[in-house]
Design an enzyme around this catalytic site. Sequence first.
Site, PDB file in Angstrom:
ATOM      1  N   GLU A 126      -3.199   7.541  -4.288  1.00 19.95           N
ATOM      2  CA  GLU A 126      -3.124   6.313  -3.588  1.00 19.95           C
ATOM      3  C   GLU A 126      -3.095   5.086  -4.417  1.00 19.95           C
ATOM      4  O   GLU A 126      -3.793   5.231  -5.658  1.00 19.95           O
ATOM      5  CB  GLU A 126      -4.429   6.208  -2.735  1.00 19.95           C
ATOM      6  N   TYR A 135       0.981  -1.178  -0.009  1.00 19.81           N
ATOM      7  CA  TYR A 135       0.000  -0.053  -0.044  1.00 19.81           C
ATOM      8  C   TYR A 135       0.988   1.187   0.124  1.00 19.81           C
ATOM      9  O   TYR A 135       2.095   1.173   0.743  1.00 19.81           O
ATOM     10  CB  TYR A 135      -0.907   0.054   1.400  1.00 19.81           C
TER      11      TYR A 135
END
Length: 361
Positions: free
Chosen positions: A183, A100
Amino acid sequence: MKLLEYEAKTIFAAHGIPVPKGMVIRSATELAAHIPDLPPEFVLKAQVEVGGRGKAGGILMADQEDGKDRAAELFDRTIRGVTVREILVEERLAITHEYYASIAVNRSSKQALLLFTDSGGVDIETLAQERPDAIRRASIPLLLNRIPSFMVRDLLGSAPKELGAILQNLYRVFLVKDALLAEINPLVTTSTGVYAADAKLIIDDNALGRQGITQNRDLTEREREAEKHGFSYVELCGDIGVIGNGAGLTMATLDLIEYYGGHAANFLDVGGGADQERVMHAVRLVAADPTVRVIVVNLLGGITRCDDVARGIISAGISQPVIVRLAGTNEAEGQRLLAGSGYQMMGSMEQAVLAAVEAVR
Ligand code: GDP
Ligand code: MN
């Protein structure tokens, strides 16, 4: 404004972040026409701006055989209430690990906040609660045009070094696109390389003009209408409509509603020097929200004249009750007009708000 996954991926790819090969379809028949050119196995991803899309049934695995049916199935679904109009068809990746990575504006430190974890995937929020230490963080001044190398090393830990270049490119995107958030979840490794398997990009609404975006898609129809009139308008979850002049007075009205146990349906600041027409549009706009059961108008007459405001309220001709607090220039005339048309005018803001809260109770 939130971009869709495929829009964000196009931008990521243009900045050197590898993304899976894919195409956007708008119907199942469109997919059928491309079946021969597709890899044997692929992924269908609903292009909807909702979090937790995978869990909500927005991602389906498909192959050449069942591709068309699976696409039709996905177009028929609503993902957390949102209709699926576009599907991103992508090659299926043989994922070996999910990471992530994100970069966000930290408003309090006025810096870029970088997050990275080697436990990426769908459940980053749970991870943040249960194992906050698993998420590595770094903050850098937005003045820098690169992430310092030592920070990239600290963020990555034992993750593959090639992810460092992706972090740098993500930071580049974040800067040049005036993003509030960039993101990648998951950022994946496969036997053929690393890819942004998902992409999220939120552009700062204040930078839309500079980014060449003429229409903010995230606005509701009423918010768009409000923008046209130059009102500061935000929709909230309650049932008491609020109209004020000046952000301070309008916020104070919201606070008072909460204090007395009510809930505001919106924030609307008509701005300075509101005339009859502006007030009329403001009242109609707030009244058009079906959740609004009563409206509090809290205006202070300065350049704004209370008699103009009164005429504006009366000419709006709406069905919900309007409770008015007016003070200042031409107050007596405003009061006379409103009383003549059967409106309640209150002597203080407290009384007006209390009356509204009681009206919806
Ligand atoms: P989100 O639910 O909206 O965040 O959608 P994502 O695009 O992040 O996908 C959710 C999850 O689906 C990922 O974490 C992966 O585990 C899985 N997934 C998505 N695309 C692929 C793919 O191409 N191959 C495999 N094996 N899994 C995928
Ligand atoms: Mn994701």
